[in-house]
Design a protein around this motif. Structure first.
Motif: not given
Length: 225
Positions: A209-225
């Motif tokens: 499930d390593d690929g989830l981290a790629v999509f979690a990254s963009v979520m992290k970036a957008l939420v923290n903007r």
């Protein structure tokens, strides 16, 4: 905060459904975008999925780059919107001039479909900030035109600027120069990669499930903007 991530479908896209599921798995809303509709429907990020847009005629991504929606995506990306191109999406981003280099026929001239270990080199992009630097991920690859190439000056520049996002480890499946599996633009909001993170979001049906981290990254970036 509701995060809307657009997933573009071109004629010949194969992995748009999996990309949409990956977006949903990290809690975002997946907004399906048709290539011929020149609107981004108020999304905050965009995924260009894998497949064989327009049958790879001329060369992979060359015709898709001319789709009406791409002009909107190019403008948005240059304005800072996160854009991820996976496999064929990576090819489209290179054709659009948003990423350096080009993707050509695999060194062995054969289609490759296998699980592949990659190492994250740049963990500061919008699409990798939830991953540790040097972390190894096991993610499927499937391509016939996956060899990343560029002239020496370009390769030296992206190395010096930290724009190599990921490298193949243990083996180089397609002959990509300097084992490069993914690159980013100067701003770090546009990333292209040949491996398919959307196919590694569930251990039941994928190698990890390593690929989830790629999509979690963009979520992290957008939420923290």
């Amino acid at each position: 905060m509701s995060v809307r991530v657009g997933v573009v479908t071109f004629p010949g896209s194969l992995d748009d459904g999996d990309a949409a599921r990956a977006v949903q798995r990290v809690g975002a809303e997946a907004v399906r975008l048709w290539h011929d509709n020149p609107t981004l429907s108020n999304v905050q990020a965009v995924v260009l999925p894998g497949g064989f847009s327009y049958g790879d005629y001329l060369r992979p991504g060359a015709i898709a780059r001319m789709s009406p929606i791409m002009e909107k995506i190019i403008d948005a990306a240059r304005g800072g919107m996160p854009v991820l191109g996976v496999c064929n999406g990576f090819q489209i981003l290179c054709e659009a001039g948003l990423l350096p280099g080009a993707l050509i026929k695999n060194a062995g001239r054969k289609f490759i479909c296998t699980d592949q270990v990659i190492q994250i080199v740049n963990a500061s992009t919008v699409w990798t900030n939830a991953i540790s630097a040097d972390q190894k991920l096991t993610i499927p690859i499937k391509n016939a035109d996956g060899q990343f190439v560029a002239d020496r000056r370009t390769l030296d520049a992206i190395e010096a600027e930290g724009r190599v996002v990921a490298r193949y480890v243990r083996r180089n499946p397609n002959g990509s120069y300097r084992d490069i599996a993914g690159v980013t633009n100067e701003a770090g909001n546009v990333v292209g990669m040949m491996p398919h993170p959307e196919h590694a979001i569930d251990r039941l049906v994928g190698p990890s499930d390593d690929g989830l981290a790629v999509f979690a990254s963009v979520m992290k970036a957008l939420v923290n903007r």
